[in-house]
Design an enzyme around this catalytic site. Structure first.
Site, PDB file in Angstrom:
ATOM      1  N   GLU A 130     -44.175 -15.652 -17.272  1.00  0.00           N
ATOM      2  CA  GLU A 130     -44.349 -16.983 -16.668  1.00  0.00           C
ATOM      3  C   GLU A 130     -44.323 -18.077 -17.731  1.00  0.00           C
ATOM      4  O   GLU A 130     -44.926 -19.131 -17.569  1.00  0.00           O
ATOM      5  CB  GLU A 130     -45.627 -17.041 -15.825  1.00  0.00           C
ATOM      6  CG  GLU A 130     -45.578 -16.025 -14.677  1.00  0.00           C
ATOM      7  CD  GLU A 130     -46.711 -16.143 -13.673  1.00  0.00           C
ATOM      8  OE1 GLU A 130     -47.796 -16.573 -14.076  1.00  0.00           O
ATOM      9  OE2 GLU A 130     -46.484 -15.819 -12.486  1.00  0.00           O
ATOM     10  N   HIS A 155      -0.752 -16.803  -5.579  1.00  0.00           N
ATOM     11  CA  HIS A 155      -2.209 -16.683  -5.651  1.00  0.00           C
ATOM     12  C   HIS A 155      -2.848 -17.807  -6.468  1.00  0.00           C
ATOM     13  O   HIS A 155      -4.027 -17.749  -6.789  1.00  0.00           O
ATOM     14  CB  HIS A 155      -2.591 -15.308  -6.218  1.00  0.00           C
ATOM     15  CG  HIS A 155      -2.304 -14.196  -5.265  1.00  0.00           C
ATOM     16  ND1 HIS A 155      -2.932 -14.098  -4.054  1.00  0.00           N
ATOM     17  CD2 HIS A 155      -1.424 -13.164  -5.320  1.00  0.00           C
ATOM     18  CE1 HIS A 155      -2.468 -13.037  -3.401  1.00  0.00           C
ATOM     19  NE2 HIS A 155      -1.539 -12.462  -4.144  1.00  0.00           N
ATOM     20  N   TYR A 210      -5.264 -10.358 -10.658  1.00  0.00           N
ATOM     21  CA  TYR A 210      -3.989  -9.734 -10.312  1.00  0.00           C
ATOM     22  C   TYR A 210      -3.330  -9.082 -11.513  1.00  0.00           C
ATOM     23  O   TYR A 210      -2.560  -8.134 -11.358  1.00  0.00           O
ATOM     24  CB  TYR A 210      -3.072 -10.738  -9.598  1.00  0.00           C
ATOM     25  CG  TYR A 210      -3.428 -10.807  -8.134  1.00  0.00           C
ATOM     26  CD1 TYR A 210      -2.993  -9.822  -7.259  1.00  0.00           C
ATOM     27  CD2 TYR A 210      -4.265 -11.799  -7.631  1.00  0.00           C
ATOM     28  CE1 TYR A 210      -3.360  -9.817  -5.927  1.00  0.00           C
ATOM     29  CE2 TYR A 210      -4.632 -11.816  -6.305  1.00  0.00           C
ATOM     30  CZ  TYR A 210      -4.181 -10.828  -5.445  1.00  0.00           C
ATOM     31  OH  TYR A 210      -4.560 -10.822  -4.129  1.00  0.00           O
ATOM     32  N   HIS A 258       3.565  -7.430  -6.242  1.00  0.00           N
ATOM     33  CA  HIS A 258       4.033  -6.507  -5.197  1.00  0.00           C
ATOM     34  C   HIS A 258       5.234  -5.709  -5.692  1.00  0.00           C
ATOM     35  O   HIS A 258       5.319  -4.491  -5.510  1.00  0.00           O
ATOM     36  CB  HIS A 258       4.452  -7.294  -3.949  1.00  0.00           C
ATOM     37  CG  HIS A 258       3.293  -7.828  -3.168  1.00  0.00           C
ATOM     38  ND1 HIS A 258       3.423  -8.395  -1.916  1.00  0.00           N
ATOM     39  CD2 HIS A 258       1.970  -7.891  -3.455  1.00  0.00           C
ATOM     40  CE1 HIS A 258       2.235  -8.780  -1.481  1.00  0.00           C
ATOM     41  NE2 HIS A 258       1.339  -8.485  -2.401  1.00  0.00           N
ATOM     42  N   ASN A 262       0.823  -1.207   0.000  1.00  0.00           N
ATOM     43  CA  ASN A 262       0.000   0.000   0.000  1.00  0.00           C
ATOM     44  C   ASN A 262       0.857   1.257   0.000  1.00  0.00           C
ATOM     45  O   ASN A 262       0.484   2.269  -0.595  1.00  0.00           O
ATOM     46  CB  ASN A 262      -0.945   0.004   1.209  1.00  0.00           C
ATOM     47  CG  ASN A 262      -1.974  -1.106   1.150  1.00  0.00           C
ATOM     48  OD1 ASN A 262      -2.007  -1.989   2.002  1.00  0.00           O
ATOM     49  ND2 ASN A 262      -2.819  -1.083   0.129  1.00  0.00           N
TER      50      ASN A 262
END
Lengths: 755, 755
Positions: A685, A429, A275, A202, A149
């Protein structure tokens, strides 16, 4: 897993050269990252004339103005995802980046002041900021609980800083760079090599962040660090929070290494589209920044234009509604509407002028507030947009393109899309789901991949992070539409084994629209056992949509229990076997995901199920009907299950599953067909074709060399599918069926037989 | 229940007068039912100039042309709903009605021939047609398994016949009338009085069918039979297939009696909106036919314009997406998009020129191919449409308007809609759900009413008819958001008891937008027990949307177990109590619907739950968060359950429920609040306000006379709600709370208290 304690690692000494010495000429005037001063000049002359740009500007301006009224808050970091301080710092960088763009476009100094004041506040704070107090990450940030982050923050703040660079007196720039940006970049790189120096999304974020602030600061050393990584190699077998290895010995690192290694030659990102979407943003904005800065090394041209190919591939990996297929860890609902895709589409269009990208941009209904976004909006105004059609496709996996892959069979258009996965593990992952598939009808999931067990950024759910059930359920083989042997996941669910292997494509052929076929094998998921799955979309006479034919061949040295799950979504309409529902729900098993399943019903085993007969199961999903027809053997069992066992915190959806079980068998073949039929409307229907049309599915011939499957509809239309079991080559084959000679060449043959 | 054997009942002798003798003048030229010859003349001159009419025409033409290519098939009747012969005959009448309209508008004889050929084929067949072979209905038809569908056929075929009346030579007309229409009308009336002579939607269809064919044939006797019914009264306690009584002794019958009895003065149809929609079609087209035919007796003017008021009310009974609230037996998803509503909106607009109806017609995107539809399309073209806003509303039930009712609390606009039900039983389609409610956020169901257990027209599911689970689950009290005592449904789930009683409104006040409040009581659902529920939408300082306050007071002569269910939809996010999830699912109970519920979790009773504390449960529904805060007493239990027990055929959805249980208690009060808060996006992955803001909900004062509830938010904003327990009048009240005197007049008082 407890966080690792990282020793401070000595910084390798790059020569601290100045910008002008390295790059080809003088640095451009700021802004120069995602937006350039010439972009700004062009945009300013056209304000009010390009509707999609104007509406995007209006929206962003309203958003930033509203936020500015609240004042600036840079709270002391303390929360995980979903908590106030986490969300506030996230919002800060998003707002600063947007305010910077507004300053450039509108020339209103209030936006520049807002960015400056925020950055000064951060600089004051950052000086003495310790590691973030929350300990869960393998690489802790300072503003956030994880470096990832912090890297996000720097990627956006670089753009904000670039936008107001010329507005700031040089003394203020020096303060910001010394007190904030340089130590910030050092923390996520030198001080966090386990985060920075990997081949992983990352590190793509980390290197882009360091590189982008380096470009703004004209800091050649930061740029080189970003492009080529840190010269370190002592991570051993350390792992990240998802169980992935930090780094293999001797691997290259840095942004370029990520670019070179992350994508297959077909532009497939090994972790899957969720990702890929997340990584595309830093890949593209840093590449754009290198180009806009006229830096001496460029990213777009690298590897035969891999980054732009990856954008195309990412778009292909979505359903008719633009939602990404949930491969590996993936949040359902993530789509082409994401901000990262607006960035990807705009930057890619500026680079390749592909008019189909404009078709996607039209559905996004917004563009970036920079030169790329402006180029898209302008081209749409001059009616250059074309629809983005999605054909059937085979995508290799692995940077060398030989680690298996993924097939998308679509017909007609996106009425049905079969996603068949025979990739490598997909890094940390990845799921244990060799030869699995999912089936989609337009935008609906018919047979689903569960996706991930995580409520991203919802604090009450494990801090918004991956939940324990992601490992105990979502990654396990039984959570996927693939074969599970002896209630054990592929590779025993062990990453160190799974990441050594990949499945292998046998063949992929979609040239004939009457039969699109893909076949792949997996020889390592279980000891002394090989599996081969062949999946086809077959056009049958008298059927509105193609029939999915699914042939799973297994050969094993031992007697096993085979479970073949079908994760249907919707309401059970009918079965052709009696359902023995217990009054108490029992667990299906104890481990490998089975502990999360309750048995909801089971075929009554006292019913005769002679070998070669068909079991049938019809369900309704989003007002369409689907029927699974299975060739059964004596002793086969059918199970209905539902998720929810061992889940007291309701971390899992209560989704259903249908499963075929065959016990105490060595070599065997599962033959199934799935047909989409009819429709229902709760308004008129009217139920149309609520009953499937396949009357008989049978194995007509089975030998070591060949397999022949017969399919017959209720109106007597017959088709046969022949498969060569031994070879995927183009040889000639001959087989006698019911006294008639059938000849073909190639690995398979599909014919319609006259009544 | 086995079908009743009906003796042939002697036909009461109406004088067989000719048309001209009874009505005011000469019959109009055909067509004269829903479409008139002057409509046709006007439409023909404007073709190509009224877009919505033109597009409707194009669509219908394409549909009929495609169907005509297939040829005409009138198969021998054999199936229940969903089967081929059933669906084919249904499609036939729909196509014939449309072809008739096309013939009139386009003047192309091929459409007239198509209708004639079909009718002739039916006439040939009908002559010797026995009762339909399927025995399940209390009133079997000939083309269909139930007279109801035969009546549908005749309502549509009357229009088709009317459209081609002038095209046919009189000899053909005579054959059709003698061989087909007259015996057809006799079968569904004289031969099926148990169907024809009721106050029920079945009879509305039956009488409209007979009346409409009577108008076309100028057969006064049929028209009188339709308007006033058969003069019979010997049904005893016979019941229909849904358990409803056939007829009460001495009741009036016929179309007018249905019109007079079916609606409350507010236009609420006692069976609920799903059946109101179904009944509106024959009500309106027969009324339209009487008007267009200039018949001496008219329906629109009757009861102060009741039919048009009923259209308004029906529209009000829908959520923001136009889907009807699932009151009593009702299929979810039925909406303002239904053909019956296109008919209702068009006919009503032609009658009252209400421009808000045009707003609905715009969302329907189609109009009737007749004068009413043309009037709507023309008015839309001239931009007269206005939005149809839906305010808070109280609707009385019962033809006299004093059999309880229904409240809709909405705020702001349709962001939240609370539907609170304190009606009468609702005839045979009624559920045992006194004082129940459902909560809707825009188009989403937040706390649901299950609706009905039926897959209408899906043959595999019990022939498309009501499933056994409709009785064993959907009608039971526990399937609704209301109090269930001692695991027994209201009125023991017995129709003969329930239909004798209704709940009673205490008060309804929505004048002050800061507090919209409704209160009602039920004294007959359980012996010697009275229940009163007060529900409010309260505007609290600092909250984005109003808070639902729910106060359920119970007084009983005996010690009881109280269960208060909340049928939430969505995913559990958090609770403030530990959840004791068993590893085996056990049934919640044995009867009255409890046998269909598995216990999915239970609050750990070893946890302290002091009286006056709050239990909290947060869930996420369609990307919004909701929190239920409950004032608990020591010993209270919280249950999570899921549907699915005793349902081996998967006839029920696997929906969840949260329930508060209080045991061994006489008089008690349940106080709950429900707040809607925040949002989530799977695309931005941003969770906003995922935690509720109500910090404390408490009973500040409780006496025989008064109740005071305090609500406090996490930022310290306090509000108090005072309720007079004894009287709903306008008297003055005074109460001392924490040393301060509070005074108010009227049944309740809501104040915001300074911090």
């Amino acid at each position: 897993m407890p966080p690792l304690n990282w020793l401070v690692i000595a910084l390798p000494l790059f020569a601290s050269l100045t910008w002008a010495q390295q790059s080809l000429g003088q640095p451009s005037a700021h802004p120069q990252l995602v937006m350039t001063s010439s972009d700004v000049a062009q945009i300013r002359t056209k304000l009010g004339q390009v509707p999609l740009f104007d509406s995007s500007l209006t929206r962003v301006r309203a958003e930033v103005d509203a936020e500015m009224k609240l004042g600036i808050d840079t709270p002391e970091p303390q929360d995980y995802s979903g908590g106030y301080t986490h969300e506030r710092h996230k919002k800060n960088y998003a707002m600063a980046q947007k305010a910077g763009a507004l300053y450039q476009i509108l020339g209103d100094e209030k936006y520049a002041r807002y960015v400056r004041d925020m950055l000064v506040q951060y600089a004051t704070m950052y000086r003495n900021l310790p590691l973030h107090p929350k300990p869960r990450s393998y690489a802790r940030g300072k503003l956030f609980w994880q470096c990832l982050n912090d890297a996000n923050w720097l990627v956006y703040m670089s753009q904000a800083y670039d936008a107001i660079y010329e507005y700031l007196p040089s003394s203020e720039r020096e303060t910001l760079e010394t007190e904030l940006f340089r130590p910030f970049a050092d923390h996520i790189s030198i001080a966090s090599p386990q985060f920075f120096n990997r081949i992983h999304n990352h590190s793509t974020w980390g290197t882009a962040a360091v590189g982008m602030i380096g470009l703004v600061m004209h800091d050649e050393e930061l740029i080189q660090r970003a492009l080529y990584g840190l010269d370190l190699d002592n991570f051993g077998n350390a792992r990240d929070n998802d169980g992935g290895f930090i780094r293999q010995r001797g691997e290259a690192a840095g942004f370029f290494a990520n670019l070179d290694r992350a994508f297959s030659p077909d532009g497939y990102y090994t972790e899957g589209p969720y990702y890929q979407r997340y990584a595309m943003y830093p890949f593209l904005v840093f590449a754009q920044s290198l180009r806009n800065s006229n830096f001496s090394e460029q990213a777009f041209e690298r590897n035969d234009g891999m980054l732009l190919k990856a954008v195309e591939t990412l778009i292909q990996l979505s359903d008719q509604d633009g939602e990404f297929f949930a491969l590996n860890d993936a949040q359902k609902g993530m789509s082409l509407q994401a901000n990262e895709l607006v960035t990807a589409v705009d930057i890619a269009f500026q680079a390749n002028q592909d008019p189909r990208l404009l078709g996607i941009a039209q559905t996004q209904q917004r563009v970036l507030l920079d030169g790329a976004g402006f180029a898209v909006a302008k081209a749409i105004t001059s009616e250059q947009a074309q629809p983005f059609t999605k054909p059937s496709l085979h995508l290799t996996d692995g940077s060398d393109g030989v680690q298996g892959g993924l097939a998308l069979l679509r017909a007609p258009n996106e009425a049905l899309t079969l996603v068949f996965k025979y990739t490598s593990q997909g890094l940390s992952h990845g799921h244990y789901d060799k030869l699995s598939f999912s089936l989609h009808a337009e935008g609906a999931e018919v047979l689903q991949d569960y996706g991930m067990a995580r409520f991203v950024n919802i604090g009450q759910k494990g801090g918004g992070n991956y939940l324990p059930e992601n490992t105990s359920w979502a990654k396990q083989s039984i959570a996927h539409n693939t074969l599970v042997i002896n209630e054990t996941s592929h590779f025993e669910g062990k990453y160190e084994i799974g990441s050594k292997h990949h499945s292998t494509l046998e063949f992929f052929n979609v040239r004939e629209k009457s039969a699109q076929v893909v076949s792949a094998r997996e020889d390592n998921a279980y000891p002394a056992t090989s599996m081969r799955r062949t999946m086809a979309l077959l056009n049958m006479t008298g059927m509105d949509t193609p029939v999915v034919l699914d042939i799973m061949e297994v050969q094993s040295a031992s007697n096993n229990q085979y479970d073949l799950p079908f994760h249907y979504l919707g309401q059970v309409i009918s079965t052709n076997f009696a359902n023995d529902a217990d009054q108490q729900r029992r667990q299906l098993g104890e481990t490998h995901g089975y502990q999360h399943l309750f048995i909801e019903g089971r075929s009554e085993t006292k019913l005769p199920q002679p070998t070669g007969s068909n079991s049938k199961f019809t369900w309704m999903n989003e007002n369409r009907f689907y029927t699974l027809t299975s060739v059964t053997e004596s002793g086969d069992e059918q199970y209905f299950t539902r998720l929810g066992a061992n889940d007291p915190n309701f971390n899992l959806r209560r989704d259903p599953m249908f499963m075929l079980r065959r016990k105490d068998t060595k070599d065997t073949i599962f033959v199934n067909s799935i047909e989409a039929h009819g429709s229902y409307s709760p308004i008129t229907e009217l139920a149309q074709h609520a009953v499937g049309k396949i009357a008989k599915l049978e194995v007509i011939h089975k030998s070591a060399d060949y397999l022949a499957i017969g399919i017959e509809t209720d109106s007597g239309n017959k088709s046969m599918f022949f498969l060569s079991r031994k070879s995927s080559g183009g040889e000639s084959h001959q087989l006698e069926i019911a006294g008639k000679q059938v000849s073909w060449s190639g690995p398979y043959y599909f014919i319609k037989v006259a009544n």
